[in-house]
Design a protein around this motif. Structure first.
Motif, PDB file in Angstrom:
ATOM      1  N   ARG A  65     112.910  24.744 -60.532  1.00 58.27           N
ATOM      2  CA  ARG A  65     113.824  25.840 -60.197  1.00 58.27           C
ATOM      3  C   ARG A  65     115.212  25.320 -59.826  1.00 58.27           C
ATOM      4  N   GLU A  66     115.240  24.213 -59.088  1.00 61.76           N
ATOM      5  CA  GLU A  66     116.510  23.633 -58.627  1.00 61.76           C
ATOM      6  C   GLU A  66     116.344  22.104 -58.546  1.00 61.76           C
ATOM      7  N   PRO A  67     116.382  21.424 -59.700  1.00 55.72           N
ATOM      8  CA  PRO A  67     116.104  19.988 -59.723  1.00 55.72           C
ATOM      9  C   PRO A  67     116.997  19.145 -58.804  1.00 55.72           C
ATOM     10  N   SER A  68     118.247  19.510 -58.660  1.00 54.52           N
ATOM     11  CA  SER A  68     119.157  18.702 -57.833  1.00 54.52           C
ATOM     12  C   SER A  68     118.740  18.699 -56.366  1.00 54.52           C
ATOM     13  N   GLU A  69     117.977  19.702 -55.964  1.00 56.96           N
ATOM     14  CA  GLU A  69     117.474  19.756 -54.585  1.00 56.96           C
ATOM     15  C   GLU A  69     116.184  18.955 -54.404  1.00 56.96           C
ATOM     16  N   HIS A  70     115.669  18.390 -55.489  1.00 59.72           N
ATOM     17  CA  HIS A  70     114.380  17.686 -55.444  1.00 59.72           C
ATOM     18  C   HIS A  70     114.482  16.290 -56.055  1.00 59.72           C
ATOM     19  N   ARG A  71     115.649  15.663 -55.859  1.00 62.67           N
ATOM     20  CA  ARG A  71     115.855  14.334 -56.422  1.00 62.67           C
ATOM     21  C   ARG A  71     114.855  13.322 -55.899  1.00 62.67           C
ATOM     22  N   SER A  72     114.475  13.420 -54.637  1.00 61.23           N
ATOM     23  CA  SER A  72     113.529  12.435 -54.093  1.00 61.23           C
ATOM     24  C   SER A  72     112.144  12.603 -54.714  1.00 61.23           C
ATOM     25  N   LEU A  73     111.715  13.821 -54.990  1.00 58.82           N
ATOM     26  CA  LEU A  73     110.432  14.045 -55.662  1.00 58.82           C
ATOM     27  C   LEU A  73     110.475  13.492 -57.083  1.00 58.82           C
ATOM     28  N   ILE A  74     111.578  13.709 -57.776  1.00 57.28           N
ATOM     29  CA  ILE A  74     111.721  13.191 -59.134  1.00 57.28           C
ATOM     30  C   ILE A  74     111.724  11.668 -59.106  1.00 57.28           C
ATOM     31  N   ALA A  75     112.443  11.078 -58.164  1.00 57.93           N
ATOM     32  CA  ALA A  75     112.466   9.617 -58.037  1.00 57.93           C
ATOM     33  C   ALA A  75     111.075   9.080 -57.702  1.00 57.93           C
ATOM     34  N   PHE A  76     110.351   9.757 -56.816  1.00 54.42           N
ATOM     35  CA  PHE A  76     108.990   9.344 -56.497  1.00 54.42           C
ATOM     36  C   PHE A  76     108.119   9.379 -57.745  1.00 54.42           C
ATOM     37  N   THR A  77     108.257  10.429 -58.544  1.00 53.99           N
ATOM     38  CA  THR A  77     107.450  10.539 -59.757  1.00 53.99           C
ATOM     39  C   THR A  77     107.788   9.415 -60.730  1.00 53.99           C
ATOM     40  N   VAL A  78     109.060   9.102 -60.874  1.00 57.11           N
ATOM     41  CA  VAL A  78     109.471   8.007 -61.758  1.00 57.11           C
ATOM     42  C   VAL A  78     108.879   6.690 -61.277  1.00 57.11           C
ATOM     43  N   TRP A  79     109.128   6.332 -60.020  1.00 54.94           N
ATOM     44  CA  TRP A  79     108.702   5.023 -59.526  1.00 54.94           C
ATOM     45  C   TRP A  79     107.190   4.899 -59.375  1.00 54.94           C
ATOM     46  N   SER A  80     106.525   5.955 -58.943  1.00 56.95           N
ATOM     47  CA  SER A  80     105.069   5.872 -58.822  1.00 56.95           C
ATOM     48  C   SER A  80     104.423   5.779 -60.202  1.00 56.95           C
ATOM     49  N   SER A  81     105.028   6.415 -61.195  1.00 58.28           N
ATOM     50  CA  SER A  81     104.506   6.315 -62.560  1.00 58.28           C
ATOM     51  C   SER A  81     104.666   4.898 -63.109  1.00 58.28           C
ATOM     52  N   ILE A  82     105.804   4.276 -62.829  1.00 54.86           N
ATOM     53  CA  ILE A  82     106.032   2.895 -63.271  1.00 54.86           C
ATOM     54  C   ILE A  82     105.038   1.950 -62.602  1.00 54.86           C
ATOM     55  N   VAL A  83     104.877   2.088 -61.302  1.00 55.35           N
ATOM     56  CA  VAL A  83     103.943   1.222 -60.563  1.00 55.35           C
ATOM     57  C   VAL A  83     102.509   1.455 -61.035  1.00 55.35           C
ATOM     58  N   HIS A  84     102.117   2.716 -61.164  1.00 57.60           N
ATOM     59  CA  HIS A  84     100.772   3.059 -61.614  1.00 57.60           C
ATOM     60  C   HIS A  84     100.515   2.472 -63.002  1.00 57.60           C
ATOM     61  N   ALA A  85     101.467   2.658 -63.924  1.00 65.28           N
ATOM     62  CA  ALA A  85     101.322   2.126 -65.282  1.00 65.28           C
ATOM     63  C   ALA A  85     101.270   0.600 -65.278  1.00 65.28           C
ATOM     64  N   GLY A  86     102.084  -0.034 -64.452  1.00 60.86           N
ATOM     65  CA  GLY A  86     102.091  -1.498 -64.385  1.00 60.86           C
ATOM     66  C   GLY A  86     100.778  -2.064 -63.895  1.00 60.86           C
ATOM     67  N   ILE A  87     100.240  -1.471 -62.853  1.00 61.09           N
ATOM     68  CA  ILE A  87      98.954  -1.927 -62.326  1.00 61.09           C
ATOM     69  C   ILE A  87      97.850  -1.704 -63.353  1.00 61.09           C
ATOM     70  N   MET A  88      97.846  -0.518 -63.965  1.00 67.24           N
ATOM     71  CA  MET A  88      96.817  -0.236 -64.973  1.00 67.24           C
ATOM     72  C   MET A  88      96.951  -1.154 -66.176  1.00 67.24           C
ATOM     73  N   ALA A  89      98.155  -1.452 -66.593  1.00 59.17           N
ATOM     74  CA  ALA A  89      98.348  -2.343 -67.738  1.00 59.17           C
ATOM     75  C   ALA A  89      97.797  -3.730 -67.424  1.00 59.17           C
ATOM     76  N   ALA A  90      98.117  -4.247 -66.252  1.00 62.80           N
ATOM     77  CA  ALA A  90      97.611  -5.575 -65.867  1.00 62.80           C
ATOM     78  C   ALA A  90      96.083  -5.575 -65.804  1.00 62.80           C
ATOM     79  N   GLN A  91      95.507  -4.546 -65.228  1.00 65.14           N
ATOM     80  CA  GLN A  91      94.045  -4.469 -65.137  1.00 65.14           C
ATOM     81  C   GLN A  91      93.422  -4.284 -66.523  1.00 65.14           C
ATOM     82  N   SER A  92      94.065  -3.516 -67.384  1.00 68.95           N
ATOM     83  CA  SER A  92      93.545  -3.296 -68.732  1.00 68.95           C
ATOM     84  C   SER A  92      93.568  -4.575 -69.551  1.00 68.95           C
ATOM     85  N   ILE A  93      94.590  -5.363 -69.365  1.00 65.31           N
ATOM     86  CA  ILE A  93      94.687  -6.635 -70.085  1.00 65.31           C
ATOM     87  C   ILE A  93      93.631  -7.619 -69.597  1.00 65.31           C
ATOM     88  N   SER A  94      93.338  -7.590 -68.306  1.00 66.32           N
ATOM     89  CA  SER A  94      92.378  -8.552 -67.747  1.00 66.32           C
ATOM     90  C   SER A  94      90.926  -8.108 -67.898  1.00 66.32           C
TER      91      SER A  94
END
Length: 129
Positions: A65-94
């Motif tokens: 509804r108002e993305p500029s008012e939710h920048r921290s939620l968007i940033a959390f989604t970006v960074w948690s997705s990167i961390v989640h994907a990185g951990i899963m990628a490392a575990q998937s490779i091993s």
């Protein structure tokens, strides 16, 4: 890209990803090797992670509804997705039994992070008085 177009695309992305987060449970049932861990035996884990993502999805939809008012939620989604994907990628490779995640949820999370990062609203500029 002008700010109006960026905001429209961001709103659409927030609603789309938010809605998709509600479908993680069915994805895990249909394609367990790409969306479930532990060979599908971790049913409690799947329920827990689906609950967490459903809540995040609801908040992303609300943030549209108002993305500029939710920048921290968007940033959390970006960074948690990167961390989640990185951990899963490392575990998937091993662990050869988990390599399906490298073509399932790992790239999906990186796509979420990339799109939301690219479309993220600019930081507010504070004016000194």
């Amino acid at each position: 890209m002008d700010d109006s177009t960026r905001e429209k695309l961001l709103k659409a992305a927030l609603v789309t990803f938010g809605a998709i987060f509600f479908f993680i449970y069915p994805l895990g049932l249909v394609w367990p090797s790409g969306w479930q861990w532990h060979g599908g035996d971790g049913k409690y884990y799947l329920q827990m992670i689906c609950g967490v993502y459903a809540v995040l999805g609801a908040f992303l939809i609300a943030a549209a509804r108002e993305p500029s008012e939710h920048r921290s939620l968007i940033a959390f989604t970006v960074w948690s997705s990167i961390v989640h994907a990185g951990i899963m990628a490392a575990q998937s490779i091993s662990d050869v039994h988990e390599t399906g995640h490298l073509i399932g949820d790992v790239p999906a999370l990186l796509l979420v992070a990339a799109v939301l990062w690219f479309l993220s609203p600019a930081k507010r500029v504070s004016v000194a008085t």
